[in-house]
Motif scaffolding. Structure first.
Motif, PDB file in Angstrom:
ATOM      1  N   ALA A 126       7.276   4.095  40.373  1.00 38.18           N
ATOM      2  CA  ALA A 126       5.871   4.094  40.024  1.00 38.18           C
ATOM      3  C   ALA A 126       5.719   3.948  38.509  1.00 38.18           C
ATOM      4  O   ALA A 126       6.554   4.414  37.740  1.00 38.18           O
ATOM      5  N   ASP A 127       4.640   3.314  38.102  1.00 40.93           N
ATOM      6  CA  ASP A 127       4.358   3.089  36.686  1.00 40.93           C
ATOM      7  C   ASP A 127       4.005   4.429  36.033  1.00 40.93           C
ATOM      8  O   ASP A 127       3.071   5.116  36.454  1.00 40.93           O
ATOM      9  N   ASP A 174       2.477   5.084  33.344  1.00 36.80           N
ATOM     10  CA  ASP A 174       1.090   5.106  32.859  1.00 36.80           C
ATOM     11  C   ASP A 174       0.120   5.388  33.996  1.00 36.80           C
ATOM     12  O   ASP A 174      -0.858   6.128  33.815  1.00 36.80           O
ATOM     13  N   ASN A 175       0.378   4.817  35.160  1.00 38.65           N
ATOM     14  CA  ASN A 175      -0.479   5.080  36.311  1.00 38.65           C
ATOM     15  C   ASN A 175      -0.376   6.535  36.752  1.00 38.65           C
ATOM     16  O   ASN A 175      -1.373   7.149  37.146  1.00 38.65           O
ATOM     17  N   LEU A 176       0.829   7.095  36.699  1.00 35.03           N
ATOM     18  CA  LEU A 176       1.013   8.487  37.074  1.00 35.03           C
ATOM     19  C   LEU A 176       0.271   9.407  36.108  1.00 35.03           C
ATOM     20  O   LEU A 176      -0.362  10.381  36.511  1.00 35.03           O
ATOM     21  N   ALA A 193      -2.331   8.604  34.321  1.00 37.10           N
ATOM     22  CA  ALA A 193      -3.756   8.425  34.572  1.00 37.10           C
ATOM     23  C   ALA A 193      -4.190   9.233  35.792  1.00 37.10           C
ATOM     24  O   ALA A 193      -5.278   9.836  35.800  1.00 37.10           O
ATOM     25  N   LEU A 194      -3.331   9.271  36.820  1.00 40.65           N
ATOM     26  CA  LEU A 194      -3.622  10.081  38.004  1.00 40.65           C
ATOM     27  C   LEU A 194      -3.685  11.554  37.630  1.00 40.65           C
ATOM     28  O   LEU A 194      -4.564  12.287  38.093  1.00 40.65           O
TER      29      LEU A 194
END
Length: 295
Positions: free
Chosen positions: A1-2, A4-6, A8-9
């Motif tokens: 998983a990215d 940055d996405n984690l 942001a989550l």
């Protein structure tokens, strides 16, 4: 998983980050029905972890036998059946019907260990573990250490998920309590594994018999390579059983010939406390200096 996405989550969750140095995720054994419905004997053990691991956030609401963290009594076609089984188990944990939970979950264990289907299953569990961590305030950007504590079948699923969790979380350690472990590729990614076992526990010993990669004739298997690298410690707890009287969580039955008079459950908790302290994860209890003698 990215990453940055984690992150942001994690920010979107709006959960305050706990003031802890590392996280421990408890993965229950094959008797679990959901992340919040496990055999009664495990609850005092979890409370003991929370009391002893003072600089650790303990998480125990992950169901390791579903890639969506959906317990058997959740939104499923046969949820009503599992709800009846759960009520029956509360009355009689040893009933024959209650044992179908164990049978169902042990199949999930072998799926996790399978080289063909295991990666699909394990990446789903790894994602649910990461979601659980974030739900409890974990910030991926800080990459604080994560310890997976897998009891029985949860031990194999913990090591199976490590191959996919480590790239998201950084250093991932595992503590196996009576786990039936295979020669999973997750051993390439685990920082260190401590396998705690009872000398009377025949079920955990099946891992060595059932999975050829743990045999010495397979020197290049993930298990044997991790052993040579010093990443695995096998720690006997004495005459402890897998189930029943004298099991890993038994807080009443004392170990025979134990110089400190500890129960089986106390020995398990103290051993976990010791290995995490030696690994530098758990802060050692401060030593109170002796008062100067007035004599």
């Amino acid at each position: 998983a990215d990453p940055d996405n984690l992150e942001a989550l994690a920010e979107a969750q709006g959960v305050e980050e706990p003031n802890k140095d590392f996280y421990l995720v408890y993965l229950s054994g094959i008797g679990a029905i959901s992340g919040t419905s496990i055999p009664d004997e495990e609850y005092p053990f979890i409370y003991g972890l929370e009391e002893r691991l003072t600089n650790c956030k303990v998480i125990s609401d992950i169901y390791p036998y579903s890639v969506t963290n959906n317990g058997l009594t959740g939104q499923r076609a046969f949820a009503g059946l599992w709800q009846r089984v759960e009520k029956m188990r509360l009355k009689n944990p040893n009933s024959a019907l209650a044992m179908i939970v164990n049978v169902r979950n042990i199949f999930q264990l072998f799926v996790s260990a399978d080289r063909r289907y295991g990666p699909i299953y394990n990446i789903g569990i790894a994602n649910e573990i990461m979601r659980g961590l974030i739900r409890h305030g974990y910030r991926p950007i800080k990459r604080k250490p994560v310890v997976l504590l897998g009891w029985s079948g949860g031990g194999q699923i913990a090591i199976g998920s490590t191959a996919f969790l480590a790239p998201m979380a950084g250093d991932v350690y595992e503590i196996s309590v009576g786990g039936m472990l295979s020669d999973d590729p997750g051993f390439y990614n685990v920082k260190h594994l401590w396998h705690l076992f009872g000398e009377k526990d025949k079920l955990q010993a099946l891992g060595h018999l059932l999975f050829a990669g743990r045999w010495q004739i397979k020197p290049q298997s993930p298990w044997n390579r991790a052993m040579r690298a010093g990443k695995i410690d096998l720690i006997p707890l004495g005459p402890v059983n897998h189930n029943g009287k004298g099991n890993y969580f038994d807080m009443e039955t004392k170990l025979p010939d134990d110089p400190q008079g500890r129960t089986c459950g106390e020995k398990t908790l103290e051993t976990i406390q010791q290995v995490l302290t030696e690994a530098g994860l758990l802060k050692a209890a401060p030593v109170t200096p002796a008062l100067p003698s007035t004599v």
